[in-house]
Design a protein around this motif. Structure first.
Motif, mmCIF file in Angstrom:
data_model
loop_
_atom_site.group_PDB
_atom_site.id
_atom_site.type_symbol
_atom_site.label_atom_id
_atom_site.label_comp_id
_atom_site.label_asym_id
_atom_site.label_seq_id
_atom_site.Cartn_x
_atom_site.Cartn_y
_atom_site.Cartn_z
ATOM 1 N N ALA A 129 0.825 -1.207 0.000
ATOM 2 C CA ALA A 129 0.000 0.000 0.000
ATOM 3 C C ALA A 129 0.856 1.253 0.000
ATOM 4 N N SER A 130 1.919 1.243 0.788
ATOM 5 C CA SER A 130 2.796 2.421 0.846
ATOM 6 C C SER A 130 3.554 2.624 -0.458
ATOM 7 N N ALA A 131 3.767 1.537 -1.210
ATOM 8 C CA ALA A 131 4.450 1.623 -2.503
ATOM 9 C C ALA A 131 3.465 1.801 -3.653
ATOM 10 N N ASN A 132 2.175 1.948 -3.317
ATOM 11 C CA ASN A 132 1.121 2.165 -4.310
ATOM 12 C C ASN A 132 0.994 0.992 -5.281
ATOM 13 N N LEU A 133 1.177 -0.226 -4.768
ATOM 14 C CA LEU A 133 1.013 -1.423 -5.579
ATOM 15 C C LEU A 133 -0.403 -1.972 -5.418
ATOM 16 N N ARG A 134 -0.984 -2.421 -6.515
ATOM 17 C CA ARG A 134 -2.234 -3.154 -6.430
ATOM 18 C C ARG A 134 -1.931 -4.581 -6.009
ATOM 19 N N VAL A 135 -2.816 -5.145 -5.186
ATOM 20 C CA VAL A 135 -2.613 -6.514 -4.701
ATOM 21 C C VAL A 135 -3.860 -7.336 -5.005
ATOM 22 N N ARG A 136 -3.633 -8.462 -5.632
ATOM 23 C CA ARG A 136 -4.704 -9.410 -5.930
ATOM 24 C C ARG A 136 -4.568 -10.603 -4.997
ATOM 25 N N GLY A 137 -5.663 -11.108 -4.498
ATOM 26 C CA GLY A 137 -5.614 -12.255 -3.607
ATOM 27 C C GLY A 137 -6.116 -13.519 -4.287
ATOM 28 N N TYR A 138 -5.420 -14.615 -4.040
ATOM 29 C CA TYR A 138 -5.853 -15.925 -4.537
ATOM 30 C C TYR A 138 -6.305 -16.773 -3.358
ATOM 31 N N VAL A 139 -7.375 -17.519 -3.557
ATOM 32 C CA VAL A 139 -7.796 -18.526 -2.591
ATOM 33 C C VAL A 139 -7.873 -19.863 -3.333
ATOM 34 N N SER A 140 -7.109 -20.838 -2.887
ATOM 35 C CA SER A 140 -7.111 -22.144 -3.540
ATOM 36 C C SER A 140 -8.052 -23.107 -2.827
ATOM 37 N N CYS A 141 -8.363 -24.193 -3.507
ATOM 38 C CA CYS A 141 -9.224 -25.261 -2.954
ATOM 39 C C CYS A 141 -10.593 -24.749 -2.524
ATOM 40 N N VAL A 142 -11.224 -23.960 -3.375
ATOM 41 C CA VAL A 142 -12.490 -23.334 -2.973
ATOM 42 C C VAL A 142 -13.694 -24.265 -3.064
ATOM 43 N N VAL A 143 -13.522 -25.415 -3.683
ATOM 44 C CA VAL A 143 -14.612 -26.390 -3.758
ATOM 45 C C VAL A 143 -14.208 -27.703 -3.098
ATOM 46 N N GLY A 144 -12.989 -28.141 -3.381
ATOM 47 C CA GLY A 144 -12.503 -29.397 -2.822
ATOM 48 C C GLY A 144 -11.013 -29.376 -2.605
ATOM 49 N N CYS A 145 -10.548 -30.278 -1.753
ATOM 50 C CA CYS A 145 -9.129 -30.372 -1.387
ATOM 51 C C CYS A 145 -8.680 -31.817 -1.584
ATOM 52 N N PRO A 146 -7.429 -32.036 -2.053
ATOM 53 C CA PRO A 146 -6.968 -33.410 -2.235
ATOM 54 C C PRO A 146 -6.791 -34.167 -0.926
ATOM 55 N N TYR A 147 -6.753 -33.441 0.192
ATOM 56 C CA TYR A 147 -6.530 -34.069 1.497
ATOM 57 C C TYR A 147 -7.788 -34.102 2.355
ATOM 58 N N GLU A 148 -8.638 -33.096 2.223
ATOM 59 C CA GLU A 148 -9.810 -32.974 3.086
ATOM 60 C C GLU A 148 -11.129 -33.267 2.392
ATOM 61 N N GLY A 149 -11.107 -33.363 1.065
ATOM 62 C CA GLY A 149 -12.364 -33.544 0.348
ATOM 63 C C GLY A 149 -13.112 -32.230 0.203
ATOM 64 N N ARG A 150 -14.415 -32.268 0.408
ATOM 65 C CA ARG A 150 -15.246 -31.081 0.223
ATOM 66 C C ARG A 150 -14.848 -29.972 1.192
ATOM 67 N N ILE A 151 -14.818 -28.751 0.681
ATOM 68 C CA ILE A 151 -14.531 -27.576 1.505
ATOM 69 C C ILE A 151 -15.826 -26.784 1.689
ATOM 70 N N ALA A 152 -16.135 -26.439 2.925
ATOM 71 C CA ALA A 152 -17.362 -25.700 3.220
ATOM 72 C C ALA A 152 -17.317 -24.312 2.593
ATOM 73 N N PRO A 153 -18.362 -23.897 1.895
ATOM 74 C CA PRO A 153 -18.383 -22.564 1.285
ATOM 75 C C PRO A 153 -18.120 -21.446 2.290
ATOM 76 N N GLN A 154 -18.568 -21.615 3.528
ATOM 77 C CA GLN A 154 -18.348 -20.577 4.542
ATOM 78 C C GLN A 154 -16.870 -20.409 4.864
ATOM 79 N N GLN A 155 -16.104 -21.501 4.741
ATOM 80 C CA GLN A 155 -14.656 -21.421 4.963
ATOM 81 C C GLN A 155 -13.994 -20.603 3.857
ATOM 82 N N VAL A 156 -14.445 -20.813 2.640
ATOM 83 C CA VAL A 156 -13.932 -20.034 1.508
ATOM 84 C C VAL A 156 -14.258 -18.562 1.704
ATOM 85 N N ALA A 157 -15.484 -18.296 2.103
ATOM 86 C CA ALA A 157 -15.918 -16.911 2.303
ATOM 87 C C ALA A 157 -15.077 -16.219 3.367
#
Length: 297
Positions: A129-157
């Motif tokens: 922010a101090s360097a005036n850079l735009r920042v994009r955020g990524y969230v992975s495994c928003v539907v399923g995970c190779p280790y946990e299976g289904r991911i709750a939508p509320q967790q993604v949110a």
């Protein structure tokens, strides 16, 4: 005419897991061809440990060869302050930070819990922010995970909101292992959009089960106007066994143009670019459109 933004991730997300070395000249030619085809946001690299991601070790050289002040945006992935230092030294205008909606995936991917990973980003976000850079955020495994299976939508949110509240201008929601179907994607988007404005969300779909295009079509109907994709369907996930690459940019563009959306992308030129990088890697084009257009009339 309705517009949709494509974020091309091939030069970073697409190439980062390639076993064979990809020459700097090849990466630069790929980026040039993508730019000439009309892409205006092209992920150019990642300032991560070369020990873990050797394919990105030349990201500084890639960026130094690009016009970072022009109309094309070249974001880079930055996992920590050391990576931010390297990105700032190259004069980048945008960075991306990467979180997960799965505790197990987060620990195996970056050796930190979700809470710990978000805490790490606080100093990166403040400095950006101090360097005036735009920042994009990524969230992975928003539907399923190779280790946990289904991911709750509320967790993604929850994770998406945390990144948005930190200052990310956009949150890219990634179906990392490609298990999503339109109903599960819409359920997830409904939960996330209650906490993050829909216009600040993007879709990032892998095509493991051939559902990426269907999921994009569903997400369009839910109001999503930005999608990540990778030319020729390059990429995969080293932490998700059997996971295929990102959805191919040319397949996404074919869908969008067929639906009447404007992308600013020249599809024949994009297909030629897919053939170029596939040839350089010694493989067939990994997109249905690329294969169809290669068939004799």
């Amino acid at each position: 005419m309705k517009q949709v933004k494509i974020v091309e991730v091939g030069p970073r997300d697409g190439l980062q897991n390639e076993k064979q070395p990809v020459a700097l000249a090849t990466k630069l030619e790929l980026i040039k061809r993508l730019r000439d085809a009309g892409l205006t946001t092209i992920e150019a690299g990642a300032f991560v440990s070369p020990k873990w991601v050797p394919q990105m070790a030349d990201s500084a050289e890639v960026l130094k060869a690009l016009d970072l002040s022009g109309p094309v945006n070249y974001p880079v992935l930055v996992p920590n302050e050391q990576g931010l230092d390297a990105a700032l030294a190259c004069g980048v205008r945008e960075i991306a930070v990467f979180g997960a909606a799965s505790e197990s995936f987060s620990r195996k991917n970056i050796n930190a819990s979700i809470a710990e990973s978000l805490k790490r980003f606080e100093s990166v976000m403040a400095r950006a922010a101090s360097a005036n850079l735009r920042v994009r955020g990524y969230v992975s495994c928003v539907v399923g995970c190779p280790y946990e299976g289904r991911i709750a939508p509320q967790q993604v949110a929850m994770v998406a909101k945390a990144l948005y509240d930190m200052g990310c201008y956009e949150i890219s929601l990634g179906d990392t292992i490609g298990v999503g179907t339109p109903n599960t994607v819409l359920e997830m988007l409904d939960a996330v959009s209650k906490l993050v404005p829909t216009e600040r969300l993007a879709g990032h779909f892998h095509d493991t089960y051939g559902m990426a295009i269907a999921n994009i079509h569903a997400a369009l109907g839910a109001g999503i106007g930005t999608f990540d994709s990778s030319v020729a369907g390059l990429g995969g996930c080293p932490y998700a066994r059997g996971a295929s690459g990102n959805v191919a940019t040319e397949d996404v563009v074919y869908l969008l143009h067929g639906l009447g959306y404007e992308t600013g992308i020249d599809l024949p030129q994009l297909v030629a670019t897919a053939r170029f990088i596939s040839g350089a890697l010694g493989r067939e084009v990994g997109s249905r459109v690329g294969k169809a257009l290669a068939l004799p009339e």
